[in-house]
Motif scaffolding. Structure first.
Motif, PDB file in Angstrom:
ATOM      1  N   LEU A  25       0.834  -1.205   0.000  1.00 54.11           N
ATOM      2  CA  LEU A  25       0.000   0.000   0.000  1.00 54.11           C
ATOM      3  C   LEU A  25       0.860   1.242   0.000  1.00 54.11           C
ATOM      4  CD1 LEU A  25      -1.443   0.580   3.602  1.00 54.11           C
ATOM      5  CD2 LEU A  25       0.421  -0.977   3.101  1.00 54.11           C
ATOM      6  N   ASN A  26       0.464   2.213  -0.784  1.00 54.56           N
ATOM      7  CA  ASN A  26       1.131   3.517  -0.791  1.00 54.56           C
ATOM      8  C   ASN A  26       2.645   3.424  -0.993  1.00 54.56           C
ATOM      9  OD1 ASN A  26      -1.404   4.903   0.017  1.00 54.56           O
ATOM     10  ND2 ASN A  26      -1.082   3.846   1.953  1.00 54.56           N
ATOM     11  N   ASP A  48      13.371   4.160   6.312  1.00 50.77           N
ATOM     12  CA  ASP A  48      13.127   3.750   7.702  1.00 50.77           C
ATOM     13  C   ASP A  48      12.507   2.359   7.644  1.00 50.77           C
ATOM     14  OD1 ASP A  48      13.725   6.459   8.430  1.00 50.77           O
ATOM     15  OD2 ASP A  48      11.640   6.998   8.029  1.00 50.77           O
ATOM     16  N   ILE A  76      11.191   1.474  15.207  1.00 50.48           N
ATOM     17  CA  ILE A  76      11.448   1.994  13.862  1.00 50.48           C
ATOM     18  C   ILE A  76      12.933   2.335  13.760  1.00 50.48           C
ATOM     19  CG2 ILE A  76      10.975   3.857  12.233  1.00 50.48           C
ATOM     20  CD1 ILE A  76       8.137   4.022  13.569  1.00 50.48           C
TER      21      ILE A  76
ATOM     22  N   ILE B  22       1.390   6.588  17.037  1.00 48.18           N
ATOM     23  CA  ILE B  22       2.441   5.957  17.854  1.00 48.18           C
ATOM     24  C   ILE B  22       3.719   5.717  17.058  1.00 48.18           C
ATOM     25  CG2 ILE B  22       0.811   4.883  19.462  1.00 48.18           C
ATOM     26  CD1 ILE B  22       1.411   2.194  17.957  1.00 48.18           C
ATOM     27  N   GLY B  23       3.728   6.124  15.801  1.00 48.98           N
ATOM     28  CA  GLY B  23       4.950   5.952  15.031  1.00 48.98           C
ATOM     29  C   GLY B  23       4.852   6.651  13.694  1.00 48.98           C
ATOM     30  N   GLU B  24       6.015   7.008  13.132  1.00 46.93           N
ATOM     31  CA  GLU B  24       6.052   7.708  11.849  1.00 46.93           C
ATOM     32  C   GLU B  24       7.289   7.243  11.092  1.00 46.93           C
ATOM     33  OE1 GLU B  24       5.300  11.944  12.311  1.00 46.93           O
ATOM     34  OE2 GLU B  24       6.455  12.342  10.477  1.00 46.93           O
ATOM     35  N   LEU B  25       7.107   6.906   9.821  1.00 42.67           N
ATOM     36  CA  LEU B  25       8.235   6.456   9.004  1.00 42.67           C
ATOM     37  C   LEU B  25       7.902   6.590   7.537  1.00 42.67           C
ATOM     38  CD1 LEU B  25       8.372   2.544   8.979  1.00 42.67           C
ATOM     39  CD2 LEU B  25       6.407   3.840   9.738  1.00 42.67           C
ATOM     40  N   ASN B  26       8.863   7.075   6.777  1.00 46.24           N
ATOM     41  CA  ASN B  26       8.727   7.140   5.315  1.00 46.24           C
ATOM     42  C   ASN B  26       7.447   7.842   4.865  1.00 46.24           C
ATOM     43  OD1 ASN B  26      11.114   5.353   4.935  1.00 46.24           O
ATOM     44  ND2 ASN B  26       9.767   3.784   5.789  1.00 46.24           N
ATOM     45  N   GLN B  28       4.704   7.858   6.302  1.00 45.05           N
ATOM     46  CA  GLN B  28       3.545   7.083   6.753  1.00 45.05           C
ATOM     47  C   GLN B  28       3.437   7.198   8.280  1.00 45.05           C
ATOM     48  OE1 GLN B  28       2.121   5.295   3.967  1.00 45.05           O
ATOM     49  NE2 GLN B  28       3.739   6.446   2.925  1.00 45.05           N
ATOM     50  N   VAL B  30       1.797   5.167  11.979  1.00 50.54           N
ATOM     51  CA  VAL B  30       1.169   4.047  12.668  1.00 50.54           C
ATOM     52  C   VAL B  30       0.234   4.652  13.708  1.00 50.54           C
ATOM     53  CG1 VAL B  30       1.532   1.939  14.000  1.00 50.54           C
ATOM     54  CG2 VAL B  30       3.318   2.737  12.432  1.00 50.54           C
ATOM     55  N   GLU B  47      -5.122   7.789  -0.780  1.00 50.97           N
ATOM     56  CA  GLU B  47      -4.405   6.963   0.192  1.00 50.97           C
ATOM     57  C   GLU B  47      -5.068   5.596   0.387  1.00 50.97           C
ATOM     58  OE1 GLU B  47      -5.662  10.037   1.165  1.00 50.97           O
ATOM     59  OE2 GLU B  47      -3.905  11.312   1.541  1.00 50.97           O
ATOM     60  N   ASP B  48      -4.267   4.543   0.277  1.00 49.45           N
ATOM     61  CA  ASP B  48      -4.687   3.223   0.748  1.00 49.45           C
ATOM     62  C   ASP B  48      -4.599   3.245   2.281  1.00 49.45           C
ATOM     63  OD1 ASP B  48      -4.560   2.395  -1.994  1.00 49.45           O
ATOM     64  OD2 ASP B  48      -2.415   1.994  -1.733  1.00 49.45           O
ATOM     65  N   GLU B  49      -5.428   2.409   2.923  1.00 46.26           N
ATOM     66  CA  GLU B  49      -5.487   2.429   4.396  1.00 46.26           C
ATOM     67  C   GLU B  49      -5.539   0.992   4.916  1.00 46.26           C
ATOM     68  OE1 GLU B  49      -9.023   4.373   5.918  1.00 46.26           O
ATOM     69  OE2 GLU B  49      -7.907   5.108   7.665  1.00 46.26           O
ATOM     70  N   LEU B  50      -4.604   0.672   5.810  1.00 49.70           N
ATOM     71  CA  LEU B  50      -4.557  -0.679   6.375  1.00 49.70           C
ATOM     72  C   LEU B  50      -5.194  -0.696   7.764  1.00 49.70           C
ATOM     73  CD1 LEU B  50      -1.582  -3.155   6.327  1.00 49.70           C
ATOM     74  CD2 LEU B  50      -2.826  -2.719   8.444  1.00 49.70           C
ATOM     75  N   PHE B  96      -2.134   1.601   9.420  1.00 51.61           N
ATOM     76  CA  PHE B  96      -0.942   2.085   8.695  1.00 51.61           C
ATOM     77  C   PHE B  96      -1.465   2.937   7.551  1.00 51.61           C
ATOM     78  CE2 PHE B  96       1.616  -1.955   9.618  1.00 51.61           C
ATOM     79  CZ  PHE B  96       2.530  -1.315  10.416  1.00 51.61           C
ATOM     80  N   GLU B  97      -1.032   4.165   7.459  1.00 54.28           N
ATOM     81  CA  GLU B  97      -1.524   5.015   6.386  1.00 54.28           C
ATOM     82  C   GLU B  97      -0.624   6.228   6.219  1.00 54.28           C
ATOM     83  OE1 GLU B  97      -5.420   5.271   8.323  1.00 54.28           O
ATOM     84  OE2 GLU B  97      -4.967   7.335   8.837  1.00 54.28           O
ATOM     85  N   PRO B  98      -0.736   6.925   5.098  1.00 56.98           N
ATOM     86  CA  PRO B  98       0.123   8.084   4.873  1.00 56.98           C
ATOM     87  C   PRO B  98      -0.179   9.219   5.857  1.00 56.98           C
ATOM     88  CG  PRO B  98      -0.753   7.275   2.788  1.00 56.98           C
ATOM     89  CD  PRO B  98      -1.498   6.577   3.890  1.00 56.98           C
TER      90      PRO B  98
END
Lengths: 119, 119
Positions: A25-26, A48, A76, B22-26, B28, B30, B47-50, B96-98
């Motif tokens: 995804l994305n 990352d 991460i 709770i998290g950020e990467l690339n 995206q 969490v 945006e795709d969304e998990l 998980f998403e942008p």
């Protein structure tokens, strides 16, 4: 698009250090892996990488510290940071990272997987 | 950067339909969320969304079908696809998403959260 059951996917493979793709995804991918033993120090200059433990316990060594991840924990690893996963016993992990990432980053080794199989 | 324990993070909030970062990467993120009741139909054009269920059971209605996600299952809602999460009982989910995504996508409602709090 279908419902993905993480536990069912783990039953489909047994090889260590060989991530399997279970979602995309994305421009990112969701991977599962079984690890046992020591990996090698490597880094990803542009990506990352998120390590989440599903079952077991995973150590990650850095040049200046070591962390331990237990079930339901994630970390991460920032781009550019050298890291070395170590699994004293088999551990099941989920990875979330860009499609562009290379398995062993800046290193090529016997263990390197070029393309991740989708399961 | 620190080890994130998902269960500990869930103890830090109780509001429904209010995702916490709770998290950020690339580019995206969490997110964790607690859901109960019905959300509204909406879509994210880019945006795709998990959606991953950590505890409980989540239904997602689409215009042409309905799926149910149980613990340890996830589903990726593709960009542009209308969806409506429904939780008959409280469910704990991971997303998980942008970073660019908007809570209720193409809809603005009383329930809409403009900025996700980091916990």
């Amino acid at each position: 698009m279908s419902v993905i059951n993480i536990q069912e996917k783990f039953k489909l493979f047994s090889a260590h250090w060989s991530p399997k793709k279970i979602g995309e995804l994305n421009g990112q991918q969701v991977l599962l892996a079984k690890l046992k033993g020591e990996f090698l120090f490597h880094k990803h200059d542009k990506e990352d990488e998120l390590f989440m433990v599903i079952k077991g316990s995973l150590d990650i060594e850095f040049r200046d510290k070591k962390i331990t991840l237990n079930e339901s924990e994630f970390y991460i690893v920032p781009k550019g940071v050298e890291h070395k996963p170590i699994a004293k016993e088999e551990v099941h992990i989920l990875l979330f990272e860009p499609l562009s990432i290379k398995h062993t980053g800046n290193i090529i080794a016997n263990i390197t997987v070029e393309t991740y199989e989708s399961i």
